[in-house]
Design an enzyme around this catalytic site. Sequence first.
Site: not given
Ligand code: AMP
Length: 282
Positions: A30-31, A36-37, A61, A147, A185-187
Site C-alpha cells: 500500500m506504499g 521491510g517492503h 480493506q 511479510g 510499518s508505514s503507520r
Molecule cells: P503494506 O504496505 O503494509 O500492506 O505491506 C505490504 C507487504 O509488506 C505485506 O506483505 C506486509 O506484510 C509486508 N511488510 C510490512 N511491514 C513489514 C516488515 N516490517 N517486514 C517485512 N515485511 C513487511
Amino acid sequence: MVIFKEIEPLKAFLDNKRGRDLSIGLVPTMGALHPGHLELVKASKKVNSLAVCSIFVNPTQFNNPSDLEKYPRSLDKDIELLNSVGCDVLFFPDKKEMYQKPSTIKFDFGQLDKVLEGEFRPGHFSGVALVVSKLFNIVNPTRAYFGQKDFQQFKIINRLVEELHFNIELICFPTLREADGLAMSSRNLRLTDDQRKTALIFYKALIFATTEIKKGTDLKFIKEKVSKMCLLENDVRLEYLEFADAENLNLLENVTHANQSILLIAGFVGEIRLIDNMFVED
Ligand code: AMP
C-alpha cells in the site's frame, strides 16, 4: 523501472515478456515504503527475472474511514526507493482502475477470518482477498511475497491460493524491525516522537510473553501481566494478545508444544493501530 497506472498496458507488457523461462515476482503493497517492503522486493528480484511491485491503498480493506484517509502516501519517494533496489515494474492504479464497478463479492474464510484481526476489523480480510485476487489475475506472477508482520493475512492468502487453484508460490518473509525492535510499518510514520517511544510496548510484550511461555508460565497470567504493562503506558490501548497454532491460527488457551505456535498482538498508540507477532520457538 517501468510504471503502469492501467491494467491493460501492464498485462500487455508482461504478456509480451512472458516466455518459457520468464518468472515474475509480485510484491503487493500500500506504499509509504520502508526497508521491510524493500527486503521483499530484493528477495523477489533475487530469484525472478522480473520484479513487480504494486502500490494501491485498497479502500475495501479499511473498516475505519479515518485510517484510510490518513494512511501515509509518498509516491515520489517510493519510486526512488524501488529504483534503488532494482525493481523492474511498478503498478500504481487508482481506485477507478481497480474497482471499475463497486464490488459486491465477499469472501468468508470460516474461523480463519473471525479471530484476531478479523474480530477487530470486520470485513478487512474480505477486502484483502478481493484486491489480492485482482492483482494475481492481472499480474499472473510466478511467486508472490508477503511479510510475516501480517501473519494472519499470509494465512488467508494461502487459503485463497489453495482453494482458487492459483498457480503461485507464496513466500512469507520475516518481519524487519527498527534497531530497538519496533516492527517497521508505514503507520509508524504517523506516530509522534513520544508515541514512537511508547509503541515499543508491543514488542516488549511479545518478548516478555515468549520468554514466559518457554518457561511454562500460565497463559492467563501472562495475558494479565501484558494488559497491566499496557495500562501503565500513556496513550496505549491493547486490543489483543493471543497465542495460536501457527498452522491454522486456532487460538490456544494453554501452552502446548504439539505444533509451532505464535504470539500475536494488536493495539492502539493514540489513534494509530499497530500489530506485531512472534513465533515461540521450542
Ligand atoms: P503494506 O504496505 O503494509 O500492506 O505491506 C505490504 C507487504 O509488506 C505485506 O506483505 C506486509 O506484510 C509486508 N511488510 C510490512 N511491514 C513489514 C516488515 N516490517 N517486514 C517485512 N515485511 C513487511
